[in-house]
Design an enzyme around this catalytic site. Structure first.
Site, PDB file in Angstrom:
ATOM      1  N   ASP A 103      -5.523  10.826  14.853  1.00 18.62           N
ATOM      2  CA  ASP A 103      -4.688  11.933  15.328  1.00 18.62           C
ATOM      3  C   ASP A 103      -5.600  13.089  15.703  1.00 18.62           C
ATOM      4  O   ASP A 103      -6.784  13.104  15.382  1.00 18.62           O
ATOM      5  CB  ASP A 103      -3.604  12.302  14.324  1.00 18.62           C
ATOM      6  CG  ASP A 103      -4.178  12.804  13.023  1.00 18.62           C
ATOM      7  OD1 ASP A 103      -5.413  12.961  12.937  1.00 18.62           O
ATOM      8  OD2 ASP A 103      -3.403  13.027  12.097  1.00 18.62           O
ATOM      9  N   ASP A 106       3.114   6.210  11.290  1.00 19.64           N
ATOM     10  CA  ASP A 106       2.044   6.297  10.303  1.00 19.64           C
ATOM     11  C   ASP A 106       2.499   7.255   9.233  1.00 19.64           C
ATOM     12  O   ASP A 106       3.314   8.145   9.492  1.00 19.64           O
ATOM     13  CB  ASP A 106       0.759   6.836  10.944  1.00 19.64           C
ATOM     14  CG  ASP A 106       0.849   8.328  11.188  1.00 19.64           C
ATOM     15  OD1 ASP A 106       0.440   9.098  10.299  1.00 19.64           O
ATOM     16  OD2 ASP A 106       1.353   8.744  12.256  1.00 19.64           O
ATOM     17  N   CYS A 109       8.549  -9.651  -2.946  1.00 19.49           N
ATOM     18  CA  CYS A 109       7.341  -9.202  -2.249  1.00 19.49           C
ATOM     19  C   CYS A 109       6.292 -10.320  -2.228  1.00 19.49           C
ATOM     20  O   CYS A 109       6.082 -11.009  -3.228  1.00 19.49           O
ATOM     21  CB  CYS A 109       6.772  -7.964  -2.931  1.00 19.49           C
ATOM     22  SG  CYS A 109       5.320  -7.301  -2.093  1.00 19.49           S
ATOM     23  N   CYS A 127       3.025  -9.750  -1.510  1.00 24.93           N
ATOM     24  CA  CYS A 127       1.691  -9.141  -1.498  1.00 24.93           C
ATOM     25  C   CYS A 127       0.773  -9.771  -2.545  1.00 24.93           C
ATOM     26  O   CYS A 127       1.224 -10.491  -3.438  1.00 24.93           O
ATOM     27  CB  CYS A 127       1.782  -7.625  -1.697  1.00 24.93           C
ATOM     28  SG  CYS A 127       1.858  -7.087  -3.418  1.00 24.93           S
ATOM     29  N   CYS A 184       1.759  -8.707  -6.178  1.00 24.84           N
ATOM     30  CA  CYS A 184       2.940  -9.374  -6.716  1.00 24.84           C
ATOM     31  C   CYS A 184       2.716 -10.880  -6.882  1.00 24.84           C
ATOM     32  O   CYS A 184       3.364 -11.517  -7.706  1.00 24.84           O
ATOM     33  CB  CYS A 184       4.152  -9.101  -5.839  1.00 24.84           C
ATOM     34  SG  CYS A 184       4.693  -7.381  -5.928  1.00 24.84           S
ATOM     35  N   HIS A 239       0.364  -3.185  -2.913  1.00 31.95           N
ATOM     36  CA  HIS A 239       1.804  -3.493  -2.919  1.00 31.95           C
ATOM     37  C   HIS A 239       2.577  -2.564  -1.986  1.00 31.95           C
ATOM     38  O   HIS A 239       3.354  -3.028  -1.147  1.00 31.95           O
ATOM     39  CB  HIS A 239       2.368  -3.405  -4.335  1.00 31.95           C
ATOM     40  CG  HIS A 239       3.865  -3.410  -4.339  1.00 31.95           C
ATOM     41  ND1 HIS A 239       4.602  -4.565  -4.144  1.00 31.95           N
ATOM     42  CD2 HIS A 239       4.764  -2.404  -4.429  1.00 31.95           C
ATOM     43  CE1 HIS A 239       5.887  -4.261  -4.134  1.00 31.95           C
ATOM     44  NE2 HIS A 239       6.021  -2.961  -4.302  1.00 31.95           N
TER      45      HIS A 239
END
Ligand code: ZN
Length: 413
Positions: free
Chosen positions: A100, A308, A346, A348, A351, A377
């Site tokens: 940015d 974002d 989840c 991930c 997890c 996560h």
């Protein structure tokens, strides 16, 4: 040769309750790869997602990362990132990158405002918060912004040209024009003057961007997004979109658009919709600084392609993690014996390998790995949530998914 493009593949259509929506699925092509949209872009402010390695971000499905021009300008300095071969090479991230412009950061130094504001904005209208003030760290004029480094108090100046030079040295695939980010507290007349200032800065950004693109033709093409302001005013938001979409400086036009500024949560969808109705369909739109589940649904529904936000990682470090039943705090004693994943649905790394009880223990023991596991996560959770929105647009059941998801996530509120 630009090697940057966007193509819309699916449209949300008119299945919404309020008629036609701008929401869509598509694909952004950059020199470092493709971003399938809508997509959540995790933030690595200082060229790192705090507590997590780029390899983990790739594994959890992040398609791109966004870093901050203001922070990297101050430390380590854009010259060093340039010498390293650009942001991606510097941080060992082979995929697409964003930076940015630094506008929000340098201007918010003096104000401390939030991106999404849920409050009565009618009660307090003053330009004091940004135009004047006692301990301000930033001062804006028609040519740029002078600001004090939060690191060592040294004085610096960003102009549209400086922002372009810094972002070209940082070398991200997608960069943003330098804009004045106002607050919802500024008066209408200040918003009008500011919008004109941002328009003139946008033209200067295009000119400097064109010059730098030609000068640095050995580097991969960088796409420049114009940033739309206009606060809560329909006419200003539509004008910003038309003005910036129409700019062309010697053949240099914006490649996409950032939807910027402080946004009233209750009006988020309406305001995003105004801008997207005016913007060309063949260019991508990035909604800056948005990451709460309900706001993401609203943004996607109304036409934003990428998002974002620092929230998923920032909250993770305070032990607040997402589940389909809402956000929970892992330090709560009820998780001490939760010998199951943080979220049963989840996929991930955390997890798949660890229990909520273990991560809860790490937080209470103040172990560094607590932040790492919780961040993996949360980032996966939000990346996947927006992926699921994309799939639901393609499958034609976005509104069903939205209703089911939000009904459950916010059920406890
Ligand atoms: Zn997980």
């Amino acid at each position: 040769m630009t090697s940057f493009s966007f193509a819309e593949s699916h449209r949300l259509g008119d299945s919404g309750s309020n008629g036609e929506r701008q929401g869509r699925a598509g694909e952004i092509t950059t020199p470092h790869g493709i971003i399938q949209t809508p997509a959540f872009i995790p933030v690595g402010t200082k060229a790192t997602v705090k507590s997590v390695l780029p390899e983990s971000m790739k594994e959890l499905g992040a398609q791109a990362l966004l870093a901050n021009a203001y922070h990297l300008y101050l430390q380590p300095g854009p010259q060093i990132v340039d010498e390293a071969g650009g942001l991606g090479a510097f941080m060992n991230w082979s995929g697409p990158t964003f930076t940015d412009s630094g506008g929000f950061q340098v201007l918010s130094l003096g104000v401390g405002f939030k991106k999404v504001i849920a409050m009565d904005t009618q009660t307090f209208r003053s330009d004091e918060v940004i135009a004047e003030g006692k301990d301000r760290l930033a001062h804006v004029d028609d040519d740029g912004v002078t600001f004090k480094s939060h690191l060592d108090g040294s004085m610096h100046r960003f102009t549209p040209e400086v922002s372009m030079q810094v972002q070209h040295q940082l070398g991200a695939d997608i960069i943003f024009a330098f804009d004045e980010c106002t607050t919802l507290h500024n008066t209408r007349s200040y918003q009008e003057r500011s919008l004109e200032r941002t328009r003139l800065w946008a033209k200067r950004c295009l000119v400097e961007h064109g010059r730098l693109t030609a000068e640095r033709s050995h580097r991969p093409y960088q796409a420049l997004y114009g940033v739309l302001q206009g606060a809560q005013y329909e006419d200003l938001r539509r004008k910003a979109a038309k003005d910036l979409a129409g700019l062309d400086e010697d053949g240099i036009a914006f490649d996409g658009f950032g939807l910027g500024g402080a946004l009233d949560k209750a009006e988020l969808g309406t305001i995003v919709g105004w801008m997207c109705e005016e913007l060309p369909r063949n260019k991508p739109r990035h909604l800056l600084g948005i990451g709460e589940p309900d706001d993401l649904f609203t943004g996607v529904e109304n036409g934003a392609d990428t998002f974002d936000c620092v929230a998923p990682s920032r909250q993770a470090r305070t032990s607040a993690v997402f589940t389909d039943d809402g956000r929970i705090n892992l330090t709560n004693t009820k998780y001490a014996r939760a010998f199951e994943p943080i979220d049963a649905n989840c996929d991930c790394y955390t997890c798949s390998n660890y229990t909520a009880a273990y991560v809860s223990h790490l937080f209470r023991a103040k172990e560094m790995s607590a932040a790492t596991l919780a961040t993996i996560h949360n980032e996966r959770y939000i990346v996947r949530l927006v992926e699921r929105m994309r799939q639901s647009i393609i499958a034609g059941d976005f509104y069903e998914f939205k209703k089911d998801y939000l009904g459950r996530f916010y059920a406890s509120k």
